[in-house]
Structure formats: C-alpha cells, structure tokens
Design an enzyme around this catalytic site. Structure first.
Site, PDB file in Angstrom:
ATOM      1  N   GLU A  86       0.803  -1.218   0.000  1.00  8.95           N
ATOM      2  CA  GLU A  86       0.000   0.000   0.000  1.00  8.95           C
ATOM      3  C   GLU A  86       0.839   1.273   0.000  1.00  8.95           C
ATOM      4  O   GLU A  86       0.622   2.167  -0.817  1.00  8.95           O
ATOM      5  CB  GLU A  86      -0.947   0.020   1.208  1.00  8.95           C
ATOM      6  CG  GLU A  86      -1.779   1.294   1.246  1.00  8.95           C
ATOM      7  CD  GLU A  86      -2.820   1.336   2.344  1.00  8.95           C
ATOM      8  OE1 GLU A  86      -2.746   0.548   3.298  1.00  8.95           O
ATOM      9  OE2 GLU A  86      -3.727   2.195   2.227  1.00  8.95           O
ATOM     10  N   ASP A 106      -1.017  -5.079   2.869  1.00  9.56           N
ATOM     11  CA  ASP A 106      -1.546  -3.878   3.531  1.00  9.56           C
ATOM     12  C   ASP A 106      -0.981  -3.886   4.961  1.00  9.56           C
ATOM     13  O   ASP A 106      -1.380  -4.718   5.779  1.00  9.56           O
ATOM     14  CB  ASP A 106      -3.075  -3.905   3.563  1.00  9.56           C
ATOM     15  CG  ASP A 106      -3.651  -2.567   4.023  1.00  9.56           C
ATOM     16  OD1 ASP A 106      -2.888  -1.767   4.607  1.00  9.56           O
ATOM     17  OD2 ASP A 106      -4.849  -2.336   3.814  1.00  9.56           O
ATOM     18  N   ILE A 108      -1.207  -1.766   7.554  1.00  3.99           N
ATOM     19  CA  ILE A 108      -2.260  -1.514   8.552  1.00  3.99           C
ATOM     20  C   ILE A 108      -3.554  -1.284   7.780  1.00  3.99           C
ATOM     21  O   ILE A 108      -3.685  -0.276   7.072  1.00  3.99           O
ATOM     22  CB  ILE A 108      -1.987  -0.275   9.429  1.00  3.99           C
ATOM     23  CG1 ILE A 108      -0.669  -0.397  10.189  1.00  3.99           C
ATOM     24  CG2 ILE A 108      -3.144  -0.074  10.419  1.00  3.99           C
ATOM     25  CD1 ILE A 108      -0.377   0.766  11.140  1.00  3.99           C
ATOM     26  N   ASP A 109      -4.469  -2.182   7.892  1.00  6.04           N
ATOM     27  CA  ASP A 109      -5.782  -1.926   7.311  1.00  6.04           C
ATOM     28  C   ASP A 109      -6.688  -1.428   8.435  1.00  6.04           C
ATOM     29  O   ASP A 109      -6.831  -2.098   9.460  1.00  6.04           O
ATOM     30  CB  ASP A 109      -6.394  -3.166   6.662  1.00  6.04           C
ATOM     31  CG  ASP A 109      -7.709  -2.780   6.023  1.00  6.04           C
ATOM     32  OD1 ASP A 109      -7.684  -1.917   5.128  1.00  6.04           O
ATOM     33  OD2 ASP A 109      -8.758  -3.270   6.459  1.00  6.04           O
ATOM     34  N   THR A 111      -6.325   2.193   9.030  1.00  5.38           N
ATOM     35  CA  THR A 111      -5.397   3.212   9.564  1.00  5.38           C
ATOM     36  C   THR A 111      -6.151   4.303  10.315  1.00  5.38           C
ATOM     37  O   THR A 111      -5.697   4.793  11.352  1.00  5.38           O
ATOM     38  CB  THR A 111      -4.548   3.823   8.421  1.00  5.38           C
ATOM     39  OG1 THR A 111      -3.833   2.762   7.797  1.00  5.38           O
ATOM     40  CG2 THR A 111      -3.565   4.855   8.932  1.00  5.38           C
ATOM     41  N   ASP A 238      -6.362  -4.444   0.048  1.00  9.81           N
ATOM     42  CA  ASP A 238      -7.459  -4.639   1.015  1.00  9.81           C
ATOM     43  C   ASP A 238      -8.159  -5.981   0.759  1.00  9.81           C
ATOM     44  O   ASP A 238      -8.828  -6.518   1.638  1.00  9.81           O
ATOM     45  CB  ASP A 238      -8.540  -3.559   0.868  1.00  9.81           C
ATOM     46  CG  ASP A 238      -8.019  -2.158   1.160  1.00  9.81           C
ATOM     47  OD1 ASP A 238      -7.348  -1.987   2.181  1.00  9.81           O
ATOM     48  OD2 ASP A 238      -8.296  -1.245   0.355  1.00  9.81           O
TER      49      ASP A 238
HETATM   50  C1  IPD Z   1      -8.992   1.369   4.089  1.00  9.41           C
HETATM   51  C2  IPD Z   1      -9.965   0.720   5.057  1.00  9.41           C
HETATM   52  C3  IPD Z   1     -11.313   1.380   4.927  1.00  9.41           C
HETATM   53  C4  IPD Z   1     -11.844   1.300   3.482  1.00  9.41           C
HETATM   54  C5  IPD Z   1     -10.819   1.868   2.521  1.00  9.41           C
HETATM   55  C6  IPD Z   1      -9.494   1.152   2.698  1.00  9.41           C
HETATM   56  P1  IPD Z   1      -6.447   1.517   4.950  1.00  9.41           P
HETATM   57  O1  IPD Z   1      -7.716   0.779   4.190  1.00  9.41           O
HETATM   58  O2  IPD Z   1     -10.065  -0.646   4.834  1.00  9.41           O
HETATM   59  O3  IPD Z   1     -12.223   0.717   5.731  1.00  9.41           O
HETATM   60  O4  IPD Z   1     -12.999   2.079   3.373  1.00  9.41           O
HETATM   61  O5  IPD Z   1     -11.306   1.687   1.210  1.00  9.41           O
HETATM   62  O6  IPD Z   1      -8.561   1.642   1.744  1.00  9.41           O
HETATM   63  O7  IPD Z   1      -6.204   2.788   4.213  1.00  9.41           O
HETATM   64  O8  IPD Z   1      -6.863   1.721   6.339  1.00  9.41           O
HETATM   65  O9  IPD Z   1      -5.363   0.521   4.750  1.00  9.41           O
END
Ligand code: IPD
Length: 295
Positions: A86, A106, A108-109, A111, A238
């Site tokens: 990411e 990813d 940290i999903d 964030t 994701d």
């Molecule tokens: C995000 C989260 C969020 C979703 C976004 C993602 P990140 O990932 O999963 O819930 O709505 O589309 O990109 O930026 O926290 O790795």
C-alpha cells in the site's frame, strides 16, 4: 534450475511439501510480528499524514510495518521480486499483477481506526502466482485473531475452520460496507443512494454496519458473522488475502457488476451465497475509483 527471468520465478517442488508452504509460514510469522508493533503503537502518539483525501490516512507505523514485511520477505525469498504494498504504491510504485509470485501487502488496514485508537485494525498479506491467489493471512492485531486461507485447504481463525453463512434472503441479512476514501459530493451522493436503495428494498429486515477496516469486515463475512459485503474504492491490498479466506470458507467474491472479480478494479461484492451476492450487485450504482493497475 535458476529462474531465467522475473516472469519465470517459480519455487521448486519438494516431495511432500506444498510449493508455497514456506511462504505461508513466513507470512504468518510476519503478520504476528507486525501485530505486536501495531498493538504497542496503538496507544502512543502518532505522526499522521493524509494521502488521496482527508479520510485517507497514513502514519509512521504503516511505513515501519510495510518496510519490515517487505525487507524480511526479500531476505527469505530472494527470487521473489514482485511486491504490491500500500504505502509503496502511494509513493508511486506501480501496481501490476504478473504471472510471477507476487506478495500483496496492507501493513495496517484500518489506519483511520488506528489513529483514533478504535481497536479494529489488521495486517493483511496475500500471495498470488500466475495471477491466482494462493493464500491470505490477516491478523486482527487488537483481538489477536489470525485469519488464514490457502487455496484448496480451507480457511481458519486461530485454528478453527471458518464457514460462511448460507443466508439468501436480504430481509434477514446483516450487510457490511465501507465508505471508501473519496468524500466529494457526487461520490457521497451515490454512496448514500446505494445504501438507501438497499434499505428501501427491505426496510424492516435490512441491517448495515461500517467498521472502518475492509479486510476485517471481509473476515467477519468469512466467519459467518455477516451475510454480505460490498464496497467501491477498496484496493487490491485490502482484498487479496481476504478473497482467499472467503472463498475457502465457502463464500463468493465477485465484481459489483455481477461478473467475475477483478482484483485491480477497486470494487467488490462478497457474500456467503451466490443469491445474496447477486441481489446486492443488482441494487448497486457504480462509483468509479479507476483501477489500481492504471495509477
Ligand atoms: C482502508 C480501510 C477502509 C476502506 C478503505 C481502505 P487503509 O484501508 O479498509 O475501511 O474504506 O477503502 O482503503 O487505508 O486503512 O489501509
């Protein structure tokens, strides 16, 4: 035999050992290590920056965890040269899925959750070969739950086999979604109208949740704790690991058009049953986020 080009990197088969067993084991170790770092950092001061919008955040911990995972993978698997991660992508790295072994990360999903100390945060590591997802490892860091799925070998959470729900009736469904990073008025209008269409379709029975981590929402679906998930604006990092986990738990992961999943298209419908996935897909209007491999 040595691989002759990046396109031909393959792991040699060892009798009795699956070709990607070692990769899977290393992914598990790294996801657990990353989880320790994230748990510790959750309650500390953070340096937060924005990326594509005010809702799209990154911290120094995202970078630290991504660097750790990628550098360890490079050390352990020197013939692997394909990484989609990411934060590297946010800094301009191309996001291309070739036939070579490819790690999709990813760090940290969730964030935004992490920044707010909202304890729904995960590390996600997917692995594809010949553009086919081989395994996925997702670590729910704060609850110390490790979700795994390997092609043809089932999906598990802390060793317990996962099974999706068999619900086909939208009126009885618990549906998860995420808002995605865009906040311009046109995008929000379609996002809200999609939710409204689903709510109107089954006003009395329909329940919806937004938890701030698409990978964990997808893991809840794989566990049977929710019946469907849809989103526009999520990325391949994701989705990659979670897709294997859901499929191995018996679920369906498709495009919002109702056609086959395209990992790079930034859109998805997932459900425990094909009927439920089709009902959700039919109700949705598209929000165009472009493609990951065209950025
Ligand atoms: C995000 C989260 C969020 C979703 C976004 C993602 P990140 O990932 O999963 O819930 O709505 O589309 O990109 O930026 O926290 O790795």
């Amino acid at each position: 035999m040595k691989p002759s080009s990046a396109e031909e990197e393959e792991e040699e088969a060892v009798p009795g050992v699956g070709p990607w067993d070692e990769c899977f084991e290393v992914a598990v170790q790294l996801a657990l290590r990353a989880g320790q770092i994230i748990r510790k950092a959750l309650t500390e001061e953070k340096q937060v920056s924005t990326k594509t919008s005010a809702a799209d955040l990154v911290t120094e911990t995202d970078h630290r965890v991504e660097d750790l995972i990628v550098s360890e993978l490079r050390k352990r698997f020197p013939s692997h040269s394909r990484f989609i991660a990411e934060e590297a992508t946010a800094s301009g790295a191309k996001c291309v899925l070739t036939h070579s072994p490819t790690w999709i990360i990813d760090p940290i999903d969730g964030t935004c959750n992490f920044v707010h100390r909202f304890p729904t945060v995960a590390v996600s590591i997917g692995f594809a070969v010949h553009q086919e997802l081989e395994f996925g490892v997702i670590h729910h860091c704060t609850e110390e739950r490790l979700y795994t799925g390997r092609r043809g070998q089932g999906a598990f959470c802390n060793g317990q086999r996962l099974q999706v729900s068999r619900e086909t009736d939208l009126a009885k469904a618990l549906v998860l979604t995420e808002i995605g990073p865009k906040r311009d008025p046109d995008t929000l209008k379609v996002f809200l109208s999609n939710m409204e269409r689903l709510l109107h379709a089954k006003a009395h029975g329909y329940r919806v949740r937004v938890i701030g981590s698409s990978t964990l929402a997808l893991c809840y679906l794989a566990s049977g704790a929710a019946d469907a998930y849809y989103q526009f604006g999520l990325h391949c990092w994701d989705l990659a690991a979670a897709t294997v986990i859901i499929r191995e738990a018996g679920g369906i992961v498709i495009d919002t058009s109702g056609g086959p999943l395209d990992l790079m298209s930034c859109r998805v419908v997932a459900a425990g049953t094909r009927e439920m996935a089709a009902l959700i897909a039919q109700a949705l209007q598209t929000i165009n986020y472009g493609r990951d491999d065209e950025k």
